[in-house]
Structures are given as structure tokens and as C-alpha cells.
Design a protein around this motif. Sequence first.
Motif, PDB file in Angstrom:
ATOM      1  N   THR A  89    -104.776  34.214  19.977  1.00 46.56           N
ATOM      2  CA  THR A  89    -105.621  33.886  20.839  1.00 46.56           C
ATOM      3  C   THR A  89    -105.064  31.553  21.047  1.00 46.56           C
ATOM      4  OG1 THR A  89    -107.372  34.701  20.599  1.00 46.56           O
ATOM      5  CG2 THR A  89    -108.140  32.854  21.151  1.00 46.56           C
ATOM      6  N   GLU A 142    -104.518  25.914  13.058  1.00 47.41           N
ATOM      7  CA  GLU A 142    -104.069  27.207  13.131  1.00 47.41           C
ATOM      8  C   GLU A 142    -103.472  26.276  11.477  1.00 47.41           C
ATOM      9  OE1 GLU A 142    -100.585  28.887  12.339  1.00 47.41           O
ATOM     10  OE2 GLU A 142    -100.707  26.495  12.693  1.00 47.41           O
ATOM     11  N   ALA A 145    -103.696  33.246  30.182  1.00 47.10           N
ATOM     12  CA  ALA A 145    -104.810  32.799  30.457  1.00 47.10           C
ATOM     13  C   ALA A 145    -104.751  31.071  31.102  1.00 47.10           C
ATOM     14  CB  ALA A 145    -104.720  32.498  28.314  1.00 47.10           C
ATOM     15  N   ALA A 190     -99.353  35.707  26.963  1.00 51.40           N
ATOM     16  CA  ALA A 190    -100.274  35.962  27.109  1.00 51.40           C
ATOM     17  C   ALA A 190    -101.317  34.429  27.738  1.00 51.40           C
ATOM     18  CB  ALA A 190    -101.463  36.057  25.896  1.00 51.40           C
ATOM     19  N   ALA A 213    -101.782  31.386  23.333  1.00 51.00           N
ATOM     20  CA  ALA A 213    -102.387  31.340  24.295  1.00 51.00           C
ATOM     21  C   ALA A 213    -103.465  30.725  24.914  1.00 51.00           C
ATOM     22  CB  ALA A 213    -103.104  32.801  24.240  1.00 51.00           C
ATOM     23  N   VAL A 214    -103.594  29.908  24.170  1.00 48.15           N
ATOM     24  CA  VAL A 214    -104.255  28.711  24.412  1.00 48.15           C
ATOM     25  C   VAL A 214    -103.583  27.822  24.770  1.00 48.15           C
ATOM     26  CG1 VAL A 214    -106.468  27.847  23.994  1.00 48.15           C
ATOM     27  CG2 VAL A 214    -106.714  29.464  23.435  1.00 48.15           C
ATOM     28  N   LEU A 271    -104.747  38.844  16.142  1.00 50.98           N
ATOM     29  CA  LEU A 271    -106.173  38.347  17.552  1.00 50.98           C
ATOM     30  C   LEU A 271    -105.703  36.969  17.788  1.00 50.98           C
ATOM     31  CD1 LEU A 271    -107.197  39.227  19.708  1.00 50.98           C
ATOM     32  CD2 LEU A 271    -109.493  39.465  18.531  1.00 50.98           C
ATOM     33  N   VAL A 272    -107.043  36.149  16.150  1.00 50.41           N
ATOM     34  CA  VAL A 272    -106.755  34.633  15.796  1.00 50.41           C
ATOM     35  C   VAL A 272    -105.737  34.399  16.342  1.00 50.41           C
ATOM     36  CG1 VAL A 272    -107.520  32.502  14.571  1.00 50.41           C
ATOM     37  CG2 VAL A 272    -109.151  34.960  14.321  1.00 50.41           C
TER      38      VAL A 272
END
Length: 747
Positions: free
Chosen positions: A30, A645, A258, A254, A33-34, A26-27
Amino acid sequence: MIRRWAADFALGMRLALGGGGARTALVRLTLTAVGVGLGVAVLLTASSVPNLLGARDDRASARALVPGAPAEGVDPVHAITRNDEFRGHGLQGYLVQLTGPRPPAAPGVDRLPEPGEVVLSPALAGLLRSPEGELLRPRFAGRVLGTIGDAGLTGPNELRFYVGSDTVAQQPDAALVSRFGYETSRRPLSSLELLLVVMGATTCLVPVFVFVVTSTRLAAAARDRRLAALRLVGADRGQVHRIAAGEALLGAFAGLLAGLALFQLIRVLVPRITVDAFRGGLFGTDVVPDWRLGVPALLALPVLACAAAVFALRQVVIEPLGVERRGTRTRRKLAWRLFPAVVGGALLLTGLGGDGADHPSVIVGVVFVLTAVPLVLPWVVERVAGLLGGGSPAWLLAVRRLQLDSATAARLVSGVAVVLTGSIALQGVYHRTESERPAPQEIRVLASYYATSVADGEAFTAAFHALPGLGDVPVRTRALIETASGERTSMVVEDCARLRAGAGIADCRDGDVYAATTRGSSVPEPGDHVWFAEVRRAARTAVPQWTVPAVHRVPAYGEDASELIVTPAALATASGVGLTVSATLPDADPDLVERVRNVVGWNGSVDSLGTGQDGTSALITRVLSVGSVLVLLFVAGSLLVAAWEQLRERRRSLAALAANGVGRGVLARSLVWQLVVPVAVAVLVAVPAGLALDWLVLTFVVHRPMSADVPAIALLTATAIAAVLFVTAMTLPALWRTTNLENLREE
């Protein structure tokens, strides 16, 4: 085959959601996606610019005055445009005088005001109600009839008005209007203005695509380990590539969602922007992407994400028993990385002429040159890292990390390099544009009042001189008269006291008229019937307004002397007078200037001379300046996401170093060095590339000499370095969490 490929893509998406643990996946998703979402939001916003500017132009054209023949069923109105100012903020609107009960409809206005009434924009009404608008209220003393709707405004913060008056028909430049609005027409941009747009657009958009590619490669090491496990259970290399593309595809989808959500947030926040660069603000409803630009860009993002994920595997051998990277054994090749720069330079070297800045080859050439920067950067970083030697422990850790994986460091700063390259070239074009602008004149504040009688002009003069500090400021009253044949003569109205003191006319009597004998042009003879030119044009009267009395010949009076000098009593027999009373203000504080505007009212204007700037060029420059700031913030945000990351992916190795006695301070300094070295290399690549691009576009596209603004380049470079250092400081709290011993556990 299609079913098998679809199954491989679906498996990749499932691994992106749950591979390596749900929380970790999920991280990872995310972060991807960001990164992609930021790019999508920027692309959608950029593709909305044509519709945004077009909608503003359409509304401005729809409210424009259209003089012409009366329309059936419409009572025309006398109207005149008034451009005013209040403490540096522009106010625009119309003075209107109705001629009947059926006036033409104005967009956004329910009913045009009658004398003593005003219609205001919401922003102007709010300003008048606030304490800041105290000095502005005398100009809008009439009853507020209502507010102007969105259809009559170019932006929600525009200060606009309609003021009813019963003297509009007598004023110069007044027009008889039967309708508002005409078809939108746009002035073509000059070659330098086109070049500013092209350079600004490419500078803003190329970093977006660079970071989208970078975002799809986040958590590459964890992904490679998952793919090796799939090879162990029987997946072939083709399946591995398709599964990797599926993982990237989910992150891209995703990111699309977003980005769409972020774009909707931008539309909501856009009306709150109050900076002067947008001339009254922007309506969120105008921020609509052009499907011809937005749809291809959005469709290209998933394809770009998949291609980047598959292309990243070219240096990786994924076998059932593990992953082996070939990047540290094979030195990068430079030739193919220079290919885009060579192609772009060749396109720009073709020299398309003075008006070729919008030619597709110029746009493609600029894009190719900017694209070459992130391609060449990894090669330069690798060579520089290989030359670095010993030093402190923090330095050694940073250098060894760069030598093992220079590509990651280069990707982190590639966006900064592209923005810096484009900004330097853009600054050169802007500097050349400014250098070709006429030099500004001495700034003067000129107040002009249109008087319909001598008494009216004297009343204004008395009110002007009553203001503090303006009692001794000279005031001149002038007019322009013309004969039946159309010959015009300038005229100045002076009392005998000033004529005795200034012109030496000792025997002056009120009612005398004098003609300057050295002006070189004829003046009306005694008994000639004349008109006041401005009144004649506005009122279209056929009856002469004044009969010239006896004329006395005198020497020219003053450097800018008029041909005819008239004392006030000589105009007592005139049936209609149009006089311009003007004065040049000395250096005055802003409040005094506003009081002068209140005295002038709507029968004149107060202008700051010598401060004018071409509106189109100014708007382009302001928008590009704001865009450059936004792109720099975007690049800083993308760099922060990528840096977080990288810390998350290296948490086990960093925790191991901390467990073996390496202090957090050493690790922090090592992290700083790992970004400072690539940034220094990026600056060394970006500055020459930006200067070269500046030289190419100015010399061979618009045929201007190269212009480099060294202080601006230094400021841009310092800003880019400061942004990277700020991002590094923002990652330090994450570093403290990463070095916890709990991160030594295998997930």
C-alpha cells in the motif's frame, strides 16, 4: 529462458503480496502504491495541460465575432464585445442586435436574445440570484432567455453573457457578423515566457520521478531478508535480481491503478476549483492526457521501478546466511554524481540566443542540473554526518543513525531539495520578467458613456452627478468629426456657463461654435458637411450628419483642448450624433464603482487604468504558482509516506530502545534531528544550485543579467523547512505506536 524469467518475476510478485506476513506485505504494498500513484496522478495531470489549454483556446475561438460579407441563408447581427467587471471579477460577453429571423448560431446558445432579453452563463446566473449580486442585477434587467452551454464557455465558472439591444448598430466598434468562430491562433511566447514554462515544468516533474524511485525502495531491509532466504534454498544472484524486480513491478502496477483512480478523482474535482488563476475554472472533460506525453511516462514508470530495485542491490551482498551492506565501508564517490550537473551546465552554456528557450538542449540541460541535486545530496549528507560529534542522547541517536544509513535520510529530503532548487531558479526568471515589465501607471477609474444625442449625454451626466460623492466630479463630452475627404477634427461640447468661467468667453450664447486658434491644425469651415466619425463607421451612412455653423476664433481652452468647441444648441440640427461622455473617478469604495457601472450600462465602460498586465505572462505565472504549491504538497505527502515506512521498518529497534529506558521524548527529538540535519544539508545544496541554474539560464539562454529575489528565496527556504517540520510532527503519533513492547516480537 523467457519462461524462467517470467517465473522469477511472478515469484517476486507473490512475495510482495505475502512475504513477511499478509498484513505486513499489504501495508508495504500500500505504501509503495500510494507513492507511485501520487507520481502517476501528477504525470497524467501534467500531460493533460496541452489538451486543457488547447480545448479552452478552441472554445474561445469558436465563439469569437467574425465580421465579413453576409452568408447565404443567414441574417447578420450587429454585435459588439463588452468587457465588464464586478468586484474584481471579470465579466465578458456580447451585445447583439438582430436584423432578421435567421441569425447566425453561437456555440452553446440556443437562440440569440432580442432587445430586453439576455442569455447568461450558469455561474453568472447563480451570482445574480445570490445576495452578492444585488448591485449587478440592474445591468441584466432583461428576461433571462436561457443559459450558455459548455461549448460557449472556457470554464464552468466563467461569467459570460449575451445581451439583446436595439442600439448596437449605432455604437462605435460595432460589427456586422454573419458567423461566430475562426481557426485558433496562438501568439508565440517570448523567450522569458518560454523559460518560465520550461523551468516550471521541469521543477514540477523531476521530483515526481525522484519519489517514484524512492517509493519502489520502501521496506528495502525486509525485502533483502526475503531474498537471503531464497538464496538459502538455491536461488542464484540473477534470480535474486529478477525476483526483486518482480516485487517492484507489482508495486509499480498497483501504483499505476491507484494513480489512474486518483486522476479520475482529480477530473471530478477540477470543475469545483474557483480560484482566479484559472480564469473561469476548468472543465473536467478537458483534462485528457496527451498520449504522446502520458503513454511514454506511464511506460517508463515500471521500467524505472525495476531498475531502481535492481540498482539498489549494488551495495548489498545477499548470501544464503544473511545480508551484508557495503555502504558503510566504502565512501561514496563524487565524480559520477557531478556528471549530470556538468553535462547540463555545458548544454546551457552553449548560449542558444534570445529565442532558444524552447530548444531541446535547454530542456535537457535544466533536467540534468535538477537531476544532479538528488545524486549529490547523499554524498554531502554522508560527509556532514561523518563530521558530527557528541551531544545529548537524542542528538547521539540521530547522528549514529545518519552515519549508519545516510542514504535513506538523503532520499527522504531529495524531493524537497529538487523543488527548492527549481523554485529558486524559477523565481529568478520570474523576477527578471517582472523587472522588464513597464512600470505601472497611477491607477485611475475612467467611466465612458456613448451618447447618441446631446439630451442623452446630459441625462447620463445628471445620473452620474446624482451618485453620492460625485456631484463635483468634472464630466467631459467629446466627439470626433470628419469631412468628406477624411480629415478629422476633435470636438468638445461645453455649455456657456463653463465657457464663461473656464475660457473667459463672456459673450457666449448657446448655439455658438468656437475654434481654438493655437492648435496648429485646420478646422472645418462654416457650411462644411461633416460626419461624426464613430457613427459613420458603425452605420456606414453616406449622408452628412451635420453642417458646421459660423465659427468664432478663441484661444486654446485647457491643456487637452479640442480643436472645436461646440455649445449644445449648435448640434440641434445634427441628424445623428456620436458623443463620448467621460469622467475620472476619485478614490471611491467598490460599491460606488459598481453603481457607476450600472449608470453607464451597456452604452459604455468603466475601466481601471494602470492595472493592466500581459494576459499570457499573468496566466503562466498564476498556473506555475498553483503548480508549485501542488508540487510542494506532493513532496510533503511523499515525505510523510516515506517517513511512516521508515518508522514501520525500524519498529523493533525503536521498541527495544523504549524497553531499555529511552524515553519517548528522546526518541521524538532524535527523529526530529534525523530530518533536520538532512534538510539543512539539502538547503545548503539547493540554494547554490538554484542560483547557479538561474545564472545559467538567464545569462546564456536569454542573455539577461542574473536577477535574484532574496526575500522570495528566504520565503521558499522557510516554506521547505516548515513542510519538513510539519511532516515530522505528523509522524509522532506513529512513533508512539511503534515504541509499544509488542513490536519486539519477531514476525
